[in-house]
Motif scaffolding. Structure first.
Motif, PDB file in Angstrom:
ATOM      1  N   ARG A 126       0.899  -1.173  -0.198  1.00 14.75           N
ATOM      2  CA  ARG A 126       0.132  -0.083   0.151  1.00 14.75           C
ATOM      3  C   ARG A 126       1.072   0.748  -0.116  1.00 14.75           C
ATOM      4  NH1 ARG A 126      -2.738  -3.587   3.574  1.00 14.75           N
ATOM      5  NH2 ARG A 126      -5.283  -4.665   2.645  1.00 14.75           N
ATOM      6  N   SER A 127       2.401   1.021  -0.056  1.00 19.14           N
ATOM      7  CA  SER A 127       3.119   1.887   1.097  1.00 19.14           C
ATOM      8  C   SER A 127       3.422   2.647  -0.478  1.00 19.14           C
ATOM      9  CB  SER A 127       4.305   1.931   1.526  1.00 19.14           C
ATOM     10  OG  SER A 127       4.905   0.547   0.854  1.00 19.14           O
ATOM     11  N   GLY A 128       3.046   1.871  -1.623  1.00 19.44           N
ATOM     12  CA  GLY A 128       3.590   2.106  -3.264  1.00 19.44           C
ATOM     13  C   GLY A 128       4.766   1.261  -3.976  1.00 19.44           C
ATOM     14  N   ALA A 129       5.209   0.663  -2.595  1.00 21.12           N
ATOM     15  CA  ALA A 129       6.699  -0.592  -3.005  1.00 21.12           C
ATOM     16  C   ALA A 129       6.127  -1.815  -3.630  1.00 21.12           C
ATOM     17  CB  ALA A 129       7.606  -0.896  -1.584  1.00 21.12           C
ATOM     18  N   ARG A 130       6.689  -2.285  -3.614  1.00 24.48           N
ATOM     19  CA  ARG A 130       7.021  -3.982  -4.989  1.00 24.48           C
ATOM     20  C   ARG A 130       8.155  -4.650  -4.264  1.00 24.48           C
ATOM     21  NH1 ARG A 130       5.104  -2.152 -11.524  1.00 24.48           N
ATOM     22  NH2 ARG A 130       3.824  -1.219 -10.577  1.00 24.48           N
ATOM     23  N   ILE A 131       7.160  -5.860  -4.066  1.00 20.31           N
ATOM     24  CA  ILE A 131       8.328  -7.238  -3.653  1.00 20.31           C
ATOM     25  C   ILE A 131       7.964  -7.745  -4.458  1.00 20.31           C
ATOM     26  CG2 ILE A 131       9.137  -7.914  -1.745  1.00 20.31           C
ATOM     27  CD1 ILE A 131       7.203  -4.999  -0.703  1.00 20.31           C
ATOM     28  N   VAL A 132       9.326  -7.955  -4.469  1.00 19.83           N
ATOM     29  CA  VAL A 132       9.694 -10.209  -5.930  1.00 19.83           C
ATOM     30  C   VAL A 132      10.290 -11.107  -4.920  1.00 19.83           C
ATOM     31  CG1 VAL A 132      10.344 -11.276  -8.241  1.00 19.83           C
ATOM     32  CG2 VAL A 132       8.911  -8.567  -8.006  1.00 19.83           C
ATOM     33  N   LEU A 133       8.921 -11.843  -4.397  1.00 17.16           N
ATOM     34  CA  LEU A 133      10.274 -12.839  -4.424  1.00 17.16           C
ATOM     35  C   LEU A 133      10.223 -14.262  -4.519  1.00 17.16           C
ATOM     36  CD1 LEU A 133      11.081 -13.700  -1.359  1.00 17.16           C
ATOM     37  CD2 LEU A 133       8.889 -15.331  -0.821  1.00 17.16           C
ATOM     38  N   ALA A 134      11.880 -14.395  -4.912  1.00 17.46           N
ATOM     39  CA  ALA A 134      11.908 -15.766  -5.816  1.00 17.46           C
ATOM     40  C   ALA A 134      12.387 -16.479  -5.223  1.00 17.46           C
ATOM     41  CB  ALA A 134      12.737 -15.366  -6.734  1.00 17.46           C
ATOM     42  N   GLY A 135      12.193 -18.033  -5.555  1.00 18.56           N
ATOM     43  CA  GLY A 135      12.224 -19.053  -4.663  1.00 18.56           C
ATOM     44  C   GLY A 135      13.906 -19.669  -5.005  1.00 18.56           C
ATOM     45  N   SER A 136      14.377 -19.243  -5.621  1.00 19.45           N
ATOM     46  CA  SER A 136      15.597 -19.961  -6.485  1.00 19.45           C
ATOM     47  C   SER A 136      16.451 -18.656  -6.723  1.00 19.45           C
ATOM     48  CB  SER A 136      15.722 -20.544  -7.812  1.00 19.45           C
ATOM     49  OG  SER A 136      16.522 -20.872  -8.456  1.00 19.45           O
ATOM     50  N   VAL A 137      17.678 -18.724  -6.457  1.00 18.11           N
ATOM     51  CA  VAL A 137      19.340 -17.224  -6.448  1.00 18.11           C
ATOM     52  C   VAL A 137      19.926 -18.070  -7.836  1.00 18.11           C
ATOM     53  CG1 VAL A 137      21.101 -17.438  -6.004  1.00 18.11           C
ATOM     54  CG2 VAL A 137      19.019 -17.343  -4.133  1.00 18.11           C
ATOM     55  N   ASP A 138      19.104 -19.929  -8.261  1.00 19.25           N
ATOM     56  CA  ASP A 138      20.299 -20.043  -9.311  1.00 19.25           C
ATOM     57  C   ASP A 138      19.364 -19.607 -10.135  1.00 19.25           C
ATOM     58  OD1 ASP A 138      22.030 -21.363  -7.878  1.00 19.25           O
ATOM     59  OD2 ASP A 138      21.250 -23.124  -7.420  1.00 19.25           O
ATOM     60  N   MET A 139      17.764 -19.728  -9.623  1.00 23.32           N
ATOM     61  CA  MET A 139      16.887 -19.231 -11.611  1.00 23.32           C
ATOM     62  C   MET A 139      18.195 -17.779 -11.921  1.00 23.32           C
ATOM     63  SD  MET A 139      13.528 -17.864 -10.458  1.00 23.32           S
ATOM     64  CE  MET A 139      13.472 -17.858 -11.889  1.00 23.32           C
ATOM     65  N   PHE A 140      18.256 -16.739 -11.567  1.00 25.84           N
ATOM     66  CA  PHE A 140      19.171 -15.478 -11.886  1.00 25.84           C
ATOM     67  C   PHE A 140      20.281 -15.888 -12.722  1.00 25.84           C
ATOM     68  CE2 PHE A 140      15.521 -14.246  -9.108  1.00 25.84           C
ATOM     69  CZ  PHE A 140      14.867 -13.109 -10.219  1.00 25.84           C
ATOM     70  N   SER A 141      20.649 -16.665 -12.288  1.00 24.90           N
ATOM     71  CA  SER A 141      22.594 -16.682 -12.673  1.00 24.90           C
ATOM     72  C   SER A 141      22.841 -17.570 -14.030  1.00 24.90           C
ATOM     73  CB  SER A 141      22.546 -19.109 -12.190  1.00 24.90           C
ATOM     74  OG  SER A 141      22.357 -19.933 -12.113  1.00 24.90           O
ATOM     75  N   ASN A 142      23.947 -16.734 -13.840  1.00 18.39           N
ATOM     76  CA  ASN A 142      24.307 -17.391 -16.411  1.00 18.39           C
ATOM     77  C   ASN A 142      24.253 -18.822 -16.937  1.00 18.39           C
ATOM     78  OD1 ASN A 142      25.495 -14.263 -15.271  1.00 18.39           O
ATOM     79  ND2 ASN A 142      27.913 -15.236 -15.846  1.00 18.39           N
ATOM     80  N   ALA A 143      24.682 -19.595 -16.286  1.00 18.97           N
ATOM     81  CA  ALA A 143      24.339 -21.064 -16.201  1.00 18.97           C
ATOM     82  C   ALA A 143      22.476 -21.364 -16.401  1.00 18.97           C
ATOM     83  CB  ALA A 143      24.724 -22.227 -14.799  1.00 18.97           C
ATOM     84  N   TYR A 144      21.483 -20.444 -15.871  1.00 20.02           N
ATOM     85  CA  TYR A 144      20.797 -21.389 -16.155  1.00 20.02           C
ATOM     86  C   TYR A 144      19.910 -20.251 -17.427  1.00 20.02           C
ATOM     87  CZ  TYR A 144      19.311 -24.566 -12.348  1.00 20.02           C
ATOM     88  OH  TYR A 144      19.425 -24.732 -11.548  1.00 20.02           O
ATOM     89  N   PHE A 145      20.795 -18.506 -17.707  1.00 20.38           N
ATOM     90  CA  PHE A 145      20.265 -18.065 -19.032  1.00 20.38           C
ATOM     91  C   PHE A 145      20.936 -18.564 -19.546  1.00 20.38           C
ATOM     92  CE2 PHE A 145      20.363 -13.218 -16.270  1.00 20.38           C
ATOM     93  CZ  PHE A 145      19.302 -13.393 -16.039  1.00 20.38           C
ATOM     94  N   THR A 146      21.868 -19.150 -20.140  1.00 21.11           N
ATOM     95  CA  THR A 146      22.244 -19.633 -20.994  1.00 21.11           C
ATOM     96  C   THR A 146      22.039 -21.143 -21.415  1.00 21.11           C
ATOM     97  OG1 THR A 146      25.001 -20.264 -19.805  1.00 21.11           O
ATOM     98  CG2 THR A 146      24.122 -17.728 -21.336  1.00 21.11           C
ATOM     99  N   THR A 147      21.307 -21.541 -20.464  1.00 23.18           N
ATOM    100  CA  THR A 147      20.660 -23.282 -20.562  1.00 23.18           C
ATOM    101  C   THR A 147      20.739 -23.441 -22.143  1.00 23.18           C
ATOM    102  OG1 THR A 147      20.692 -23.570 -18.658  1.00 23.18           O
ATOM    103  CG2 THR A 147      19.717 -25.403 -20.257  1.00 23.18           C
TER     104      THR A 147
END
Length: 424
Positions: A224-245
């Motif tokens: 309600r303050s206008g902030a946006r919060i995203v929670l991802a259950g995986s750090v690996d999904m942001f990794s280079n390895a997953y980006f280039t699979t």
């Protein structure tokens, strides 16, 4: 009215990525190189990134009453404290101030991260529990049933933009749940129907947390303050390895040329950092039908017109917003009139209606909440007065029978008097 305008103006300034400072908090600085593609994508969009350890005792988010950063990316799932503090109260203050946060955890998330997620509105599964799929896991050199490929992403242009890539999202981590009564939570990425969450290597002795329909792999909340919060259950999904699979197959025989992680994470971050899904209201106007001057009051039963312009931020440019579900209410304690606004495809929304036959103080109210977009909450007050003594109609159509009865009585009395006086 003024707080609403200030909120909209602050939102517009927030959308200028070129002046934004992003703090990236890490468990291990190796993440800076293993996730470099993601960070480079942020830099290419104009963000100024600062990397710090989550356990850095000198970590400072605030200097007196001034926040030093505009956004925070938290890739520290095992952190036991943030800076010199052992809790996350400063981060919650950051969110309450309307700042955006992207948090990525995994199955080893610490109690600090679980407490942070709970305060935001998410419940992570038990520590060590991973999303598992024995039917549709990704087949690599070693069989890992906790590495899944999900195509259950939210179909929303406000959040994912033009993400139409048919490539699935590679995911390895934990699932989170939200209260079904939450009106602020959004599930961005779900899991396949055959996936469930439990402790790997342990027998399933009770009903596991079924990921599909009950939990999310990537979820978000627009506070309600206008902030946006995203929670991802995986750090690996942001990794280079997953980006280039590229060129992988699932256990069920599905073949894919590549993973869609890079495009997906890019679009989710754009939404989280207010680069998309931002609405702006201008030119709020009301007047008598066919006139331009905006009065302070109306008379009961007057015909009036109401309009406003709504624009949406798309690719850093304000473009006309197009929607058929924007409503305006004419309210005095309760809504007397609620009607949809028409639009002309150029961002102008308008309607016309007759003022209720009840005088008092009214408000034009816009209360527009749509998943993925910043809420529009607008109120404008006007007065409605009754007719003055000299504004009533001289002759009412509904009273014609009574008028006729009066004149007929007068005529009958004249005839009777004439007959009585002159007839012998």
């Amino acid at each position: 009215m003024f707080p609403v305008l200030l909120l909209l103006l602050s939102t517009a300034f927030t959308c200028q990525a070129s002046s934004q400072k992003v703090l990236v908090l890490l468990d291990d600085f190796k993440t800076r190189s293993t996730h470099s593609l993601y960070f480079n994508d942020l830099i290419s969009r104009g963000y100024e990134i600062s990397f710090k350890s989550a356990s850095d005792k000198k970590l400072q988010l605030k200097d007196w009453d001034e926040w030093l950063y505009d956004k925070i990316v938290l890739f520290a799932p095992t952190a036991t404290g943030l800076g010199a503090n052992s809790d996350h109260t400063t981060l919650l203050e950051f969110i309450d101030a309307g700042k955006d946060v992207l948090v990525a955890v995994d199955s080893s998330a610490s109690e600090l991260m679980r407490s942070l997620a709970a305060d935001i509105g998410f419940d992570l599964d038990a520590r060590g529990a991973s999303v598992t799929d024995h039917v549709d896991y990704v087949k690599f050199a070693m069989a890992d049933h906790t590495l899944i490929a999900s195509e259950e992403f939210m179909q929303s242009s406000a959040i994912l933009g033009n993400f139409t890539d048919s490539a699935p999202i590679l995911f390895k981590g934990a699932a989170a749940t939200m209260s079904p009564e939450s009106t602020l939570g959004i599930s961005i990425l779900g899991a396949p129907e055959t996936a469930f969450s439990h402790l790997p290597g342990k027998p399933v002795t009770d009903n596991p947390l079924v990921a599909n329909g009950y939990a999310s792999l990537v979820a978000a909340i627009q506070a309600r303050s206008g902030a946006r919060i995203v929670l991802a259950g995986s750090v690996d999904m942001f990794s280079n390895a997953y980006f280039t699979t590229a060129g992988f197959e699932t256990a069920s025989g599905k073949r894919f040329d590549k993973a869609g992680n890079r495009a997906f994470c890019d679009e989710v971050t754009k939404w989280a950092f207010h680069e998309r899904g931002v609405l702006r209201v201008t030119n709020v106007h009301h007047s008598h039908a066919g006139e331009q001057e905006q009065p302070d009051w109306y008379r009961v039963s007057d015909d009036l017109e109401f309009g406003l312009d709504i624009f949406e931020l798309v690719g850093g440019v304000w473009q006309p917003f197009k929607a058929d579900d924007v409503q305006v209410e004419f309210v005095m304690l309760d809504p007397y009139i609620r009607t949809k606004l028409q639009h002309n495809e150029q961002g102008h929304f308008y309607t016309a209606f007759k003022v209720p036959d009840v005088y008092g103080v009214y408000k034009f109210v816009i209360n527009y909440h749509r998943a993925g977009y910043t809420p529009l909450e607008l109120a404008k007050t006007v007065s409605v007065r009754p007719f003055r003594h000299n504004e009533f109609e001289r002759f009412l159509v509904a009273a014609y029978p009574y008028y006729m009865s009066v004149f007929s009585t007068m005529a009958a009395f004249f005839v009777f008097g004439f007959a009585f006086l002159y007839h012998k």
